[in-house]
Design a protein around this motif. Structure first.
Motif, PDB file in Angstrom:
ATOM      1  N   UNK A 169     -10.463 -15.914   5.392  1.00 39.81           N
ATOM      2  CA  UNK A 169      -9.845 -14.657   5.839  1.00 39.81           C
ATOM      3  C   UNK A 169      -9.180 -14.841   7.201  1.00 39.81           C
ATOM      4  N   UNK A 170      -9.868 -15.515   8.113  1.00 39.98           N
ATOM      5  CA  UNK A 170      -9.303 -15.749   9.444  1.00 39.98           C
ATOM      6  C   UNK A 170      -8.027 -16.584   9.352  1.00 39.98           C
ATOM      7  N   UNK A 171      -8.008 -17.561   8.453  1.00 42.72           N
ATOM      8  CA  UNK A 171      -6.820 -18.400   8.297  1.00 42.72           C
ATOM      9  C   UNK A 171      -5.647 -17.588   7.755  1.00 42.72           C
ATOM     10  N   UNK A 172      -5.918 -16.701   6.782  1.00 42.15           N
ATOM     11  CA  UNK A 172      -4.858 -15.861   6.229  1.00 42.15           C
ATOM     12  C   UNK A 172      -4.322 -14.905   7.289  1.00 42.15           C
ATOM     13  N   UNK A 173      -5.219 -14.355   8.104  1.00 44.63           N
ATOM     14  CA  UNK A 173      -4.792 -13.462   9.185  1.00 44.63           C
ATOM     15  C   UNK A 173      -3.869 -14.196  10.150  1.00 44.63           C
ATOM     16  N   UNK A 174      -4.237 -15.417  10.494  1.00 47.93           N
ATOM     17  CA  UNK A 174      -3.404 -16.213  11.406  1.00 47.93           C
ATOM     18  C   UNK A 174      -2.077 -16.565  10.751  1.00 47.93           C
ATOM     19  N   UNK A 175      -2.127 -16.968   9.474  1.00 46.00           N
ATOM     20  CA  UNK A 175      -0.920 -17.385   8.753  1.00 46.00           C
ATOM     21  C   UNK A 175       0.097 -16.246   8.666  1.00 46.00           C
ATOM     22  N   UNK A 176      -0.388 -15.010   8.509  1.00 42.68           N
ATOM     23  CA  UNK A 176       0.503 -13.869   8.341  1.00 42.68           C
ATOM     24  C   UNK A 176       0.810 -13.156   9.654  1.00 42.68           C
ATOM     25  N   UNK A 177       0.341 -13.679  10.759  1.00 45.23           N
ATOM     26  CA  UNK A 177       0.646 -13.083  12.057  1.00 45.23           C
ATOM     27  C   UNK A 177      -0.022 -11.749  12.291  1.00 45.23           C
ATOM     28  N   UNK A 230      12.912  -9.445   7.548  1.00 52.69           N
ATOM     29  CA  UNK A 230      13.154 -10.889   7.580  1.00 52.69           C
ATOM     30  C   UNK A 230      11.850 -11.654   7.804  1.00 52.69           C
ATOM     31  N   UNK A 231      10.980 -11.118   8.644  1.00 50.03           N
ATOM     32  CA  UNK A 231       9.690 -11.780   8.862  1.00 50.03           C
ATOM     33  C   UNK A 231       8.879 -11.828   7.576  1.00 50.03           C
ATOM     34  N   UNK A 232       8.888 -10.710   6.838  1.00 51.92           N
ATOM     35  CA  UNK A 232       8.141 -10.660   5.578  1.00 51.92           C
ATOM     36  C   UNK A 232       8.700 -11.681   4.595  1.00 51.92           C
ATOM     37  N   UNK A 233      10.027 -11.714   4.441  1.00 52.19           N
ATOM     38  CA  UNK A 233      10.617 -12.626   3.474  1.00 52.19           C
ATOM     39  C   UNK A 233      10.499 -14.080   3.920  1.00 52.19           C
ATOM     40  N   UNK A 234      10.523 -14.326   5.220  1.00 55.24           N
ATOM     41  CA  UNK A 234      10.296 -15.686   5.712  1.00 55.24           C
ATOM     42  C   UNK A 234       8.904 -16.165   5.322  1.00 55.24           C
ATOM     43  N   UNK A 235       7.927 -15.249   5.436  1.00 55.12           N
ATOM     44  CA  UNK A 235       6.559 -15.571   5.012  1.00 55.12           C
ATOM     45  C   UNK A 235       6.519 -15.874   3.514  1.00 55.12           C
ATOM     46  N   UNK A 236       7.211 -15.055   2.717  1.00 56.91           N
ATOM     47  CA  UNK A 236       7.232 -15.250   1.270  1.00 56.91           C
ATOM     48  C   UNK A 236       7.899 -16.579   0.920  1.00 56.91           C
ATOM     49  N   UNK A 237       8.985 -16.884   1.610  1.00 60.58           N
ATOM     50  CA  UNK A 237       9.694 -18.141   1.370  1.00 60.58           C
ATOM     51  C   UNK A 237       8.805 -19.340   1.701  1.00 60.58           C
ATOM     52  N   UNK A 238       8.030 -19.222   2.776  1.00 63.09           N
ATOM     53  CA  UNK A 238       7.118 -20.302   3.150  1.00 63.09           C
ATOM     54  C   UNK A 238       6.031 -20.478   2.094  1.00 63.09           C
ATOM     55  N   UNK A 239       5.558 -19.372   1.540  1.00 64.23           N
ATOM     56  CA  UNK A 239       4.551 -19.449   0.478  1.00 64.23           C
ATOM     57  C   UNK A 239       5.119 -20.141  -0.762  1.00 64.23           C
ATOM     58  N   UNK A 240       6.386 -19.848  -1.074  1.00 63.75           N
ATOM     59  CA  UNK A 240       7.015 -20.492  -2.225  1.00 63.75           C
ATOM     60  C   UNK A 240       7.185 -21.987  -1.995  1.00 63.75           C
ATOM     61  N   UNK A 241       7.583 -22.361  -0.785  1.00 67.37           N
ATOM     62  CA  UNK A 241       7.800 -23.782  -0.503  1.00 67.37           C
ATOM     63  C   UNK A 241       6.507 -24.580  -0.560  1.00 67.37           C
TER      64      UNK A 241
END
Length: 644
Positions: A169-177, A230-241
């Protein structure tokens, strides 16, 4: 329709995306995250979805004709691991319906074929699929960390320790800002919490906790400003990559967002008019006369085309509206071009696609991950415990808010002052006070319980669709979790009014009276839960509850003592009647006397308000209330099973 010699036909594959990329996790990640993703190749072929809608009926005959409306009409495409597919189209074009179908959540007949690594949707695939709805369905009184932790406890298997889940959970919180707001409450209509962009990231984080191989998002940028989007979609793009297969619907993206898409599906009234790389979409439409000489946002041009508006019309007549006939002609031309230039080649590519490499890799990863083939990844007891804890944590502010406490205590004190030490000779007042106990605690918990399931409908649908828990564990946790909170106030009420009112000053009698009141609270709450679960609409449920309580009040044995025989059955449906009778049976027996006039004593059992209900067969009354308690809750449970 023939294509011009220099036309651009979108290719259906990205050569750089053939081999999925494994996500990067360091040595401190939980063991199940350090292993590779289960790569999923999603294919959908000729997906059709129709619904029946009411047509115009006859004026006098009362008949209503039903006709079919096509929501999706032959949509085809493919998404590989590592790709981000965007579904673009105007409102009502079928984007959300298609996304729901791809997530295995669309009920009813669905012609066409949707496969995941050439296999149909199943329970194990559901656990590898993350679905982010357009609306952020979150509990308002939980913090960001609590929201994600409870989700992790429900969606991650028991083989993962609590410490590993918390670390994840802590890692996901950090990953998503979300570090800055991790201890802030989500917030709701009545109090401010985190921002809209942060809520969206929390919703994405809930799905990321299961490390999904397939991530579906319904308009994740809706209602957000350009920077946050843009921040949300950048996160989504990173998840896809990272090797995930990602599909998102999007309504009107900015040019910056548009260029992040790998593939694009453009829908017009449920029919596809483009499928292929997002980067070549403008060239494709320009190849048969639908280009523009000015610099525009690609998404704006595509949406105009999907609405049947040619770009040259928009340039020359910006203020003029195109006719419906012109729009149909443009759409027909686009549909013909799609069938000629994209559809045939796309279907041929899908039929000849060899996914054996992806299947073999998926089997290897599944073996290493020890993929659980069972329907549920956590036990019933674990689900019950987590849901009970979450429910108490969420409703601690709601159940013991100052307004509810003031409401109950003030009524108890006011009633105690009005019935202050009522003498035994004032039998009318004492019986009225006893009836007030049964009425107040027959109606107050019912109206509170009516709101329970209608208010949680969206949350229940969201979490049940994700396979988070069994309905039985949710129902039992929800009802048991309410008991300490719902029984505390009637206990305080009874303590105050009973002794201030001067009822029988015997501890045993007081305890029995309290137990009867609490018993009545549980039955009333059960009826409220059943009404709410059946109707699932707050206004309709409160209306039905009002009618029901008024009938029970009148037929409760106090106001109308000689009910006509043809409608006397109503009082036997009223739990207030049985509670009133039991409270009288606790206070009095058949040999008790009261001073009916100066120096003259009469039997309590002969007093009209007591005689109308009697003091016998109390055991039968207890059993009837028990049947009501169980019956109403069974009805509520069965009604919840039909919620979709």
């Amino acid at each position: 329709m023939a294509m011009p010699p220099n036309s651009v036909v979108p290719t259906t594959e990205h050569t750089t995306m053939e081999v999925p990329v494994k996500p990067h996790h360091d040595a401190h990640s939980p063991s199940f995250l350090r292993l590779g993703l289960y790569p999923i190749t999603l294919k959908f072929e000729d997906v059709v979805y129709k619904v029946k809608v009411e047509g115009k009926g006859t004026c006098c005959g009362g008949e209503v004709s039903m006709k079919e409306k096509t929501i999706l009409n032959g949509v085809t495409g493919k998404v590989s691991p590592g790709e981000l597919l965007a579904m673009l189209g105007p409102s009502g074009s079928g984007k959300t319906t298609l996304l729901t179908a791809l997530g295995g959540r669309l009920k009813g007949k669905l012609p066409g074929k949707i496969t995941y690594n050439s296999r149909p949707f199943c329970g194990s695939m559901k656990r590898r699929t993350g679905f982010v709805t357009q609306d952020d369905v979150l509990y308002a009184h939980l913090t960001v960390t609590e929201t994600l932790l409870f989700t992790a406890m429900l969606r991650l298997p028991n083989s993962i320790s609590q410490d590993e889940k918390l670390e994840h959970v802590e890692r996901v919180i950090t990953e998503l800002g979300l570090t800055r707001c991790k201890n802030s409450m989500i917030g709701g209509p009545l109090f401010r919490g985190i921002s809209g962009g942060e809520k969206k990231r929390v919703s994405i984080g809930q799905e990321m906790l299961i490390n999904p191989s397939l991530l579906l998002l319904d308009e994740p940028t809706s209602g957000l400003d350009s920077t946050t989007a843009q921040r949300i979609l950048t996160t989504i793009k990173r998840l896809a990559s990272g090797g995930r297969t990602v599909v998102t619907t999007i309504h009107q993206p900015s040019s910056r967002l548009y260029h992040m898409f790998d593939k694009l599906v453009l829908l017009s009234e449920g029919s596809p008019i483009y499928y292929g790389p997002a980067s070549t979409a403008l060239e494709y439409f320009s190849s048969f006369g639908y280009g523009t000489s000015i610099t525009v946002n690609p998404a704006d041009l595509l949406l105009d085309l999907a609405n049947g508006i040619a770009p040259d019309v928009m340039q020359e007549h910006e203020q003029a509206e195109t006719t419906e006939k012109d729009q149909k002609l443009v759409r027909q031309k686009l549909l013909t071009a799609y069938e000629t230039n994209i559809s045939t080649r796309l279907k041929a590519d899908l039929c000849g696609l060899d996914v054996s490499n992806h299947i073999n890799q998926a089997k290897e990863v599944a073996t290493r991950n020890h993929v659980n083939s069972e329907q549920w990844c956590t036990s019933w007891c674990h689900q019950f415990h987590v849901l009970l804890l979450r429910g108490v944590r969420e409703r601690r502010f709601e159940s013991f808010n100052r307004l509810r406490i003031f409401q109950v205590i003030s009524v108890a004190i006011l009633g105690g002052l009005l019935w202050w030490h009522t003498p035994t000779s004032h039998i009318e007042d004492r019986v009225a006070m006893i009836f007030f106990f049964s009425v107040f605690w027959g109606f107050y918990p019912l109206y509170n319980a009516v709101f329970t399931f209608p208010q949680e409908r969206r949350m229940l649908i969201k979490e049940r669709s994700s396979g988070m828990y069994r309905l039985s564990s949710y129902f039992l946790a929800r009802t048991i979790g309410d008991l300490p909170l719902e029984l505390a106030l009637p206990t305080a009420f009874t303590f105050i009014l009973y002794w201030m009112g001067g009822l029988k000053a015997d501890p045993a009698t007081f305890v029995l009276s309290l137990l009867v009141v609490l018993y009545n609270v549980l039955v009333a709450q059960s009826l409220g839960l059943a009404i709410g679960a059946i109707l699932m609409d707050v206004k309709q449920a409160t209306t039905l509850a009002s009618v029901t309580t008024l009938v029970f009040l009148i037929a409760g044995g106090y106001y109308v003592q000689q009910i006509p025989p043809f409608i006397v059955w109503l009082k036997y449906l009223s739990y207030s009647y049985y509670c009133y009778k039991l409270l009288l049976g606790v206070q009095y027996n058949e040999n008790d006397l009261y001073e009916c006039s100066k120096g003259v004593y009469c039997h309590v059992v002969d007093f009209p308000a007591v005689k109308s209900v009697g003091l016998t067969n109390l055991t039968v009354d207890l059993l009837i209330l028990a049947m009501m308690l169980v019956g109403y809750r069974l009805v509520a449970y069965m009604a919840l099973q039909k919620v979709r």
